[in-house]
Design an enzyme around this catalytic site. Structure first.
Site, PDB file in Angstrom:
ATOM      1  CB  CYS A 253      -0.925  -0.001   1.213  1.00 58.44           C
ATOM      2  SG  CYS A 253      -1.833  -1.541   1.424  1.00 58.44           S
TER       3      CYS A 253
ATOM      4  CG  HIS B 271      -6.217   2.417   0.257  1.00 63.00           C
ATOM      5  ND1 HIS B 271      -4.997   2.885  -0.215  1.00 63.00           N
ATOM      6  CD2 HIS B 271      -5.918   1.344   1.053  1.00 63.00           C
ATOM      7  CE1 HIS B 271      -4.019   2.148   0.277  1.00 63.00           C
ATOM      8  NE2 HIS B 271      -4.549   1.201   1.044  1.00 63.00           N
TER       9      HIS B 271
END
Length: 389
Positions: free
Chosen positions: A85, A336
Site C-alpha cells: 500500500c 484507497h
C-alpha cells in the site's frame, strides 16, 4: 547534494471509474502533471510508477505505459515500484533519490491502481498478499481481518475504543465532503459511524464498514525537480525530510498494538528536519482502517501508547484542532487505490502548502507531514514537506 521539490501534479477522481484499466488512468495524469509544472515533456529525465497490482490487472509491467500518451518520454528510464500500500511513496522516494544523485533534473512520478474490475473475493485475496500469508492468509475477513485482529488486541489491552474509532470515521467523512477527488463526499455523522446497522455492519472483529477504507480506482502524478530547476518554476514544495523504515512482515514478530516502524520513521524524519511535531501545520496519514489512524496518533507522538483515543475524542485532529489530520478525508473517504495512495497524499500535502487546496485549505499550512504505510505498518514512509513559494 540537491534536494527534490514538488513542482507540479495531477489527480483523478477516486472511486469506481469508467476507465477500463490502469493504462487509461495513467494517461489521465501523466501529461496533465507535466503541463501543471509548466515544463516540456521532453525535459522529463525519468519516470517512476507506483503500482501494486498483484492480480487487479492482467497488464503487469506498467513502467512504460505513460509513453503511449506522452511520446516524448520514449527512451527515458522508467521503473515500476511496488511496496504494497506504500507503492506510491516508494515511487516518490525513488524519484527523489534520482534527483538527489544528479541523474536528472526532472522526474515524473505516477501512482495508479484499478481495483474495481475484479470480484470482491478477488479484491480480498489480492490485498491479503500485503500480509504474511503463511500465518495470516486464512484470517476471516481478508486484509480487514488482519486489522480486525489488531483492533481486538488493542481493545483487550486498553478497553473498548469504539467511540474513538467512530469519531475518527466521522471526522474523515466530514473532511471528505470538501475534497473534489474523494470517492465518498458524505458527512455520515458520529451516530451512524458508531452504531452497527444493516447499512453499517461489522466487517471484521470490532471494525464496522465505516471503519474500513474503500475499494477504489484512481491515479495521481507529480513532477519532482532539483532545487535549481524548481527556482525557475511557478511553485515549489521542498522535501525537508524523507524516511523509510521497514519492520517484520509477520504480526507474530511484533506487538500489533504498536506501530514501531512508523514511530521510528516519524522520529527520524522529525530529527532530520530539526523539527518537533508541534511545528507541523497538518498531517496526511494512512487510515486504511480507523484503528490504524488511532495507533498512528501514538506513533507520531500525539499521545502515549494506549492513549490515542483521547486525541480523537478531544478533537485535536479536526481542521481547527491542534494538528489537523486527514483534511482530505483520508483513505476512509477519499478512497484507497493502492498504488496511487502515496502519490495522492504527497499531492494533497503540496496543494495545502501552496494554498491551492480549495475548500480543503487550512488557514495555516507551512509544514506538512505525510505517513504512508505498506501492510500493517511493515513499510513505513514519512515525508516532511515545506512550502518554498
Amino acid at each position: 547534494m540537491t534536494e527534490a521539490c514538488i513542482v507540479g501534479w495531477a489527480h483523478t477522481q477516486f472511486g469506481k471509474l469508467d476507465e477500463p484499466d490502469a493504462e487509461r488512468l495513467i494517461e489521465r495524469v501523466a501529461e496533465a502533471a507535466i503541463r501543471d509544472a509548466s515544463v516540456a515533456p521532453a525535459e522529463i529525465d525519468g519516470v517512476f510508477v507506483g503500482h501494486f497490482n498483484n492480480g487487479f490487472s492482467r497488464q503487469d509491467f506498467p513502467s512504460s505505459l505513460a509513453i503511449q500518451s506522452v511520446p516524448d518520454l520514449r527512451f527515458k528510464p522508467a521503473t515500476r515500484f511496488e511496496n504494497a500500500c506504500a507503492s506510491g511513496s516508494a515511487a516518490v522516494y525513488g524519484a527523489r533519490d534520482f534527483i538527489a544523485a544528479g541523474r536528472g533534473r526532472l522526474a515524473l512520478v505516477i501512482g495508479v491502481e484499478k481495483m474495481t474490475a475484479v470480484s470482491g473475493a478477488q479484491v480480498g485475496d489480492n490485498l491479503l498478499a500485503a500480509s504474511y500469508r503463511r500465518e495470516e492468509g486464512d484470517i476471516p475477513g481478508g486484509f480487514a481481518g488482519v486489522f480486525g485482529r489488531i483492533a481486538e488486541t488493542y481493545f483487550q489491552r486498553f478497553g473498548d475504543q469504539s467511540d474513538a474509532l467512530a469519531t475518527i470515521a466521522a471526522k474523515n467523512h466530514k473532511n471528505g465532503v470538501d475534497n473534489p477527488y474523494a470517492q465518498m463526499r458524505r458527512d455520515l455523522g458520529y451516530a451512524f459511524c458508531r452504531k452497527a446497522s444493516e447499512k453499517n455492519p461489522y466487517v471484521a472483529g470490532p471494525l464496522k464498514r465505516t471503519d474500513c477504507s474503500l475499494v477504489s480506482d484512481g491515479a495521481a502524478a507529480l513532477i519532482l525537480a532539483d532545487e535549481e530547476t524548481a527556482a525557475a518554476l511557478g511553485k515549489s514544495v521542498r522535501f525537508r525530510a524523507a524516511v523509510q523504515v521497514n519492520d517484520y512482515l509477520p504480526l507474530s514478530r511484533r506487538d500489533p498494538t504498536r506501530f514501531e516502524g512508523a514511530a521510528t520513521a516519524w522520529a527520524a524524519a522529525l530529527g532530520h528536519a530539526h523539527l518537533t511535531l508541534d511545528d507541523l501545520s497538518f498531517v496526511e496519514t494512512h487510515d486504511c482502517f480507523t484503528i490504524a489512524e488511532l495507533i498512528e496518533y501514538e506513533a507520531m507522538g500525539l499521545a502515549p501508547h494506549g492513549q490515542g483515543a483521547r486525541v480523537a475524542l478531544d478533537g485535536l485532529t479536526t481542521p481547527d484542532g491542534k494538528l489537523p489530520v486527514n483534511r482530505s478525508g483520508g483513505l476512509k473517504a477519499k478512497g484507497h487505490p493502492v498504488g496511487a495512495t502515496g502519490v495522492s497524499m504527497h499531492v494533497i500535502a503540496a496543494m495545502q502548502l501552496t494554498g491551492s487546496a480549495g475548500a480543503m485549505q487550512l488557514p495555516r499550512a507551512e509544514l506538512g507531514g505525510v505517513f504512508n504505510m505498506g501492510g500493517a505498518a511493515v513499510a513505513n514512509y514519512v515525508s516532511i514537506l515545506e512550502r518554498q513559494r
